[in-house]
Structures are given as structure tokens and as C-alpha cells.
Motif scaffolding. Structure first.
Motif, PDB file in Angstrom:
ATOM      1  N   LEU A 104       0.842  -1.187   0.000  1.00 19.64           N
ATOM      2  CA  LEU A 104       0.000   0.000   0.000  1.00 19.64           C
ATOM      3  C   LEU A 104       0.880   1.240   0.000  1.00 19.64           C
ATOM      4  CD1 LEU A 104      -2.399  -1.258   2.792  1.00 19.64           C
ATOM      5  CD2 LEU A 104      -2.938  -1.171   0.358  1.00 19.64           C
ATOM      6  N   THR A 105       0.418   2.280  -0.661  1.00 21.55           N
ATOM      7  CA  THR A 105       1.200   3.508  -0.790  1.00 21.55           C
ATOM      8  C   THR A 105       0.733   4.542   0.228  1.00 21.55           C
ATOM      9  OG1 THR A 105       1.404   3.080  -3.163  1.00 21.55           O
ATOM     10  CG2 THR A 105       1.953   5.282  -2.401  1.00 21.55           C
ATOM     11  N   LYS A 106       1.712   5.138   0.920  1.00 17.32           N
ATOM     12  CA  LYS A 106       1.412   6.256   1.815  1.00 17.32           C
ATOM     13  C   LYS A 106       1.312   7.553   1.010  1.00 17.32           C
ATOM     14  CE  LYS A 106       3.720   4.650   6.073  1.00 17.32           C
ATOM     15  NZ  LYS A 106       4.783   5.013   7.045  1.00 17.32           N
ATOM     16  N   PRO A 107       0.443   8.495   1.417  1.00 15.32           N
ATOM     17  CA  PRO A 107      -0.525   8.395   2.517  1.00 15.32           C
ATOM     18  C   PRO A 107      -1.615   7.369   2.195  1.00 15.32           C
ATOM     19  CG  PRO A 107      -0.910  10.391   1.265  1.00 15.32           C
ATOM     20  CD  PRO A 107       0.363   9.799   0.741  1.00 15.32           C
ATOM     21  N   LEU A 108      -1.995   6.606   3.200  1.00 15.85           N
ATOM     22  CA  LEU A 108      -2.908   5.500   2.976  1.00 15.85           C
ATOM     23  C   LEU A 108      -4.317   5.980   2.638  1.00 15.85           C
ATOM     24  CD1 LEU A 108      -1.904   3.155   5.950  1.00 15.85           C
ATOM     25  CD2 LEU A 108      -1.199   2.962   3.556  1.00 15.85           C
ATOM     26  N   ASP A 109      -4.919   5.275   1.678  1.00 15.95           N
ATOM     27  CA  ASP A 109      -6.348   5.423   1.409  1.00 15.95           C
ATOM     28  C   ASP A 109      -7.054   4.452   2.344  1.00 15.95           C
ATOM     29  OD1 ASP A 109      -8.960   4.896   0.410  1.00 15.95           O
ATOM     30  OD2 ASP A 109      -8.388   5.550  -1.592  1.00 15.95           O
ATOM     31  N   PHE A 110      -7.795   4.958   3.341  1.00 10.92           N
ATOM     32  CA  PHE A 110      -8.344   4.102   4.375  1.00 10.92           C
ATOM     33  C   PHE A 110      -9.379   3.117   3.828  1.00 10.92           C
ATOM     34  CE2 PHE A 110      -7.311   7.621   7.646  1.00 10.92           C
ATOM     35  CZ  PHE A 110      -6.008   7.142   7.742  1.00 10.92           C
ATOM     36  N   ASP A 111     -10.139   3.525   2.819  1.00 10.39           N
ATOM     37  CA  ASP A 111     -11.086   2.585   2.197  1.00 10.39           C
ATOM     38  C   ASP A 111     -10.329   1.431   1.542  1.00 10.39           C
ATOM     39  OD1 ASP A 111     -13.299   4.028   2.967  1.00 10.39           O
ATOM     40  OD2 ASP A 111     -13.410   5.193   1.114  1.00 10.39           O
ATOM     41  N   GLU A 112      -9.240   1.768   0.848  1.00 10.57           N
ATOM     42  CA  GLU A 112      -8.424   0.733   0.207  1.00 10.57           C
ATOM     43  C   GLU A 112      -7.771  -0.155   1.256  1.00 10.57           C
ATOM     44  OE1 GLU A 112      -4.425   0.344  -2.607  1.00 10.57           O
ATOM     45  OE2 GLU A 112      -5.338   2.310  -2.256  1.00 10.57           O
ATOM     46  N   LEU A 113      -7.287   0.451   2.353  1.00 15.64           N
ATOM     47  CA  LEU A 113      -6.671  -0.320   3.429  1.00 15.64           C
ATOM     48  C   LEU A 113      -7.655  -1.317   4.019  1.00 15.64           C
ATOM     49  CD1 LEU A 113      -4.428  -0.874   5.538  1.00 15.64           C
ATOM     50  CD2 LEU A 113      -5.367   1.035   6.872  1.00 15.64           C
ATOM     51  N   LYS A 114      -8.864  -0.841   4.307  1.00 12.14           N
ATOM     52  CA  LYS A 114      -9.874  -1.725   4.901  1.00 12.14           C
ATOM     53  C   LYS A 114     -10.231  -2.863   3.967  1.00 12.14           C
ATOM     54  CE  LYS A 114     -14.323  -1.604   7.302  1.00 12.14           C
ATOM     55  NZ  LYS A 114     -15.451  -0.754   7.759  1.00 12.14           N
TER      56      LYS A 114
END
Length: 461
Positions: A104-114
């Protein structure tokens, strides 16, 4: 909150970012611990069986790639997601080679992270459950690929198979077309004392009466026009093994009389030959018809039905064993991905939901074909709704209509699918990436390849 929350480890040498992630993941229902560096992460993984590790790649001391390598050496089954603010092809390749599940690439996309965490955990849980079911069922059975059974109906079938396989009993296997009758017949053979002998199958409904008689019993040279050489027949070929008569309900009545005699006398007589030959064959038969109804209408001999129906196994249609669809689909995906040289991680939630709701008139055979098609057309890491057959996904206001792929290269198909998804989502690249089952970064890369741009492309919502 989850009833049994998965345990996650967040590894980041930035205290603020680490604490933020721990708080966020805890709110999502996970049990979370933190580690400030790679060495601590390796030690904690030795002490605690984490379900997933979310780890930064650039850290002082032991970096993310080195920690990942040591963690996977200790526990190859653990899921590790890599975070990086310095994403490039070399970083991704290094992480994947070391055993990362995704990055995953920072800054994190929280929807993508979840979504990534949920998919990773669901995939591993499904694989674990699949293996557990295989272990239970394989206690006394040598299972074939794709033979999984979580539903009560199929567990009852497996219990019958386990009981009847070691015997010499004739088995009549019933069920709709595509429910896997031949697979059950092979399973019986593979777990019988005849497992080292031949397994011979013939479709009784696919041949005319004359050809069926020649195929079953064989013929001598010159027995009829075109018989230029002798042929032993399927009964002789199956000697010391198993003969599977598929679609037995389609066998013509005159052939039913001859088959009954073979069963009674345990001998066959080739066409054009005077002397019968003794055979040692176990018979298994299958039908998608109700043979009792055909007996009542005079289309099937009652005495033959009694001979064949020593033990009866009826396979449920796939629509009545919905619990088995995810396991079967996962098994087929693994097989076809390997065959086509693809690295696919599973199905998107929308695709799986579509498969669970579909009625599957063609049963397991239709599911197998649908998964093979989807694997061939899949663009990202996951099989999405858009590559399932149109019959499964007739479409609505939220999903793209089926694309026509005639005379298009794979790259053109990929670009057409991306263009259609961007059209459906109103140009929202994050939503388009989510529906396609890929990351937003991967979507940008594919768009850039399609347009010939060298940069990352323009920014969009």
C-alpha cells in the motif's frame, strides 16, 4: 465488533502514524498490537500468532523487507502487507518476492486499506477452511481436486461414498446434469480395492444402439460393415477395475436386456464371436432421469433397475448447496489461474455475492466454466463482477454492461474495461479501482500504459 477478532500487528517507526493505525484498526473490530521497528516485529511474531502484519518498509535498523523475510521464514502462512511512501516497481517486486501479500502507498487510502485487509483475511480463512474440510473428509477418502463439501447435503453424500467405496456393490448415482456424478463415481473407484485397476466411462445416451453394443461388448473383425479389426469393448477394458455407465436411463430397451444378462452371468460376448468371455468388473451407473418413472412408463426394465439400484446416491443441485459455492469457486480459480499463468488472489465481494445469488441451472459444470472465463478475462488481482458471464450479471444502474471482446487483444480488452468502468463511475478513479479489484496506483499505471504517458497521470477523485 467481531465475535472472534483477528489479531493484527502494526509496524511503523513513526509513533504518530503507528498510534493512528492502531486506533483505526481497533475501531474496525480488530485486536491490534504495535511495534516500533523490524526487530521488535520479528520477536513479537515468534511470540504471538498474528493473523496479519501491516508493516512500513523504510525503518531504522531492520527494514521492512528484511523483517518480512525473517517473519515468513518463521511462519510462511502469515499475511504481511507492506506500506511505503516510496512506491516504485523495484520496491513492489522486492516485497512480493519476499512474501508480501500486497503493498500500500502512503498516505494510505483508508477505504483501500480496509478492503485489502478484509480480502486478505477472507482469502486465508477460506483456504484454511477448505483445507480443514479436506482433512476431515480425507480421513478415509482419497479426494480429488474440487471435491469440497461444507453443506449437510454433500456431507451425507460423502458419508455414503465412504461406506460404499470399499465394497463391490453396484451404485446408482442420480442428480441433475452437471452435479458431478462422474466425479463421485471416480471417487468411489479411487477409494475401492480396485483403485489400481482401470476406470472406464461411457455415455450411454451419446451412441446409437449398434454403436453402443459394439463399444460395450466389442466385436471381431468383419462382424459388421466397417469392422476392419477386432475390438475388445469397454467391459473387457475395465476388467479388474470399474465400468461407469453414464446416462444409463437413455439406454435402448434391447440393450438393457443384454446388459442385464452381462450383470447376471458376469460374462460378455463380442459381436461376431460364439464364445463368451468372463469379466471381473464393478459397475457404477448414473442418470439425470427418474428411473422409477421410466419403469412405470415401460421405458426402463424393472429387473435392470433392481440390479443397478443396490446402493443409491443422489447428488443435490448446486442451488441447494450454496454453502459450497465459495469453496468450489476458490478451487476452480486456483486451478485455472495456475493453468493460465496468472497470480489471482480471489473474488471481489460483489462477484462472490453475485455467484451466491445465481441459481446455477448448469450446476458445478456451469460454475467451473464461469470461473475459467472470469480467470481468463480478469485484469487485476481479483476476479470482479464485470468478467463474470452476462447470464450471472444481467446488469443494473451501478454496474457496467457486458463488453464485447471479439477481435480484441488482451491489452485492448483491459483498456476497454477500464474505460467502461470510469464511464460508469463518472471518472472517479478510486471507485473504478475498487470495482475492478485493483489499487488506485495500479489503475493509474494501466491508464498510463494505454495512453502512452510516462508520468503517473492526472489526479482525480
Amino acid at each position: 465488533m467481531k465475535n472472534n477478532p483477528e489479531t493484527l500487528l502494526v509496524v511503523d517507526d513513526d509513533p504518530g502514524h503507528r498510534i493512528m493505525l492502531i486506533t483505526l484498526l481497533s475501531e474496525w473490530g480488530y485486536q491490534v498490537q504495535g511495534a516500533e521497528d523490524g526487530a521488535t516485529a520479528v520477536r513479537l511474531c515468534h511470540e504471538t500468532p498474528f493473523d496479519l502484519v501491516l508493516m512500513d518498509i523504510r525503518m531504522a535498523g531492520l527494514n521492512g523487507i528484511e523483517a518480512l523475510t525473517q517473519i515468513k521464514a518463521w511462519n510462511p502462512a502469515i499475511i504481511v502487507l507492506i506500506m511505503t511512501a516510496w512506491a516504485n516497481t523495484e520496491t513492489a517486486v522486492s516485497a512480493m518476492k519476499a512474501g508480501a501479500w500486497d503493498y500500500l502507498t502512503k498516505p494510505l487510502d483508508f477505504d483501500e486499506l480496509k478492503m485489502t485487509i478484509e480480502r486478505a483475511l477472507d482469502h486465508v480463512a477460506l483456504s484454511s477452511e477448505n483445507q480443514q474440510l479436506r482433512d476431515v473428509l480425507a480421513t478415509h477418502l482419497q479426494l480429488q481436486e474440487g471435491m469440497v463439501a461444507r453443506s449437510d447435503a454433500m456431507r451425507q453424500v460423502m458419508n455414503l461414498v465412504q461406506a460404499v467405496a470399499p465394497s463391490e456393490a453396484t451404485v446408482l448415482i442420480g442428480g441433475e446434469s452437471g452435479t458431478g456424478k462422474e466425479r463421485i463415481a471416480r471417487l468411489i473407484h479411487d477409494n475401492s480395492p480396485r483403485r489400481n485397476g482401470p476406470f472406464i466411462a461411457i455415455n450411454c445416451g451419446a451412441l446409437s444402439e449398434t454403436l453402443l453394443e459394439s463399444e460395450l461388448f466389442g466385436h471381431v473383425k468383419g462382424a459388421f460393415t466397417g469392422a476392419e479389426k477386432a475390438r475388445p469393448g469397454r467391459f473387457a477394458a475395465a476388467n479388474k477395475g470399474t465400468l461407469f455407465l453414464d446416462e444409463i436411463g437413455e439406454m435402448p430397451l434391447p440393450m438393457q436386456v443384454k446388459l442385464l444378462r452381462v450383470i447376471q452371468e458376469r460374462e460378455v460376448q463380442r459381436l461376431g464371436e460364439d464364445q463368451p468371455q468372463k469379466i471381473d468388473v464393478r459397475l457404477l451407473a448414473a442418470t439425470n432421469r427418474d428411473l422409477q418413472d421410466r419403469v412405470a412408463t415401460g421405458e426402463f426394465r424393472q429387473d435392470l433397475w433392481y440390479r443397478l439400484n443396490v446402493v443409491s446416491i443422489t447428488l443435490p443441485p448446486l442451488r441447494e448447496r450454496v454453502e459450497d459455492i465459495p469453496l468450489l469457486a476458490d478451487a476452480f480459480l486456483t486451478r485455472f489461474a495456475r493453468r493460465n499463468g496468472k497470480q489471482l488472489k480471489g473474488f471481489t465481494p460483489q462477484a462472490m455475492d453475485c455467484m451466491l445469488k445465481y441459481r446455477w441451472p448448469g450446476n458445478i459444470r456451469e460454475l467451473e466454466n464461469a470461473v475459467e472465463r472470469a480467470v481468463v478475462l480478469a485484469i487485476g488481482d481479483y476476479v470482479g463482477l464485470q468478467v463474470l458471464p452476462p447470464t450471472l450479471n444481467p446488469g443494473d444502474d451501478q454496474e457496467p454492461s457486458p463488453l464485447v471482446f471479439d477481435d480484441m487483444s488482451l491489452e485492448e480488452i483491459e483498456q476497454a474495461a477500464i474505460a467502461r468502468m470510469l464511464e460508469v463511475t463518472g471518472g472517479n478513479k478510486s471507485e473504478a479501482a475498487r470495482r475492478l479489484g485493483i489499487t488506485r496506483k495500479t489503475l493509474h499505471q494501466k491508464i498510463s500504459r494505454g495512453t502512452g504517458e510516462s508520468g503517473p497521470g492526472s489526479s482525480s477523485a
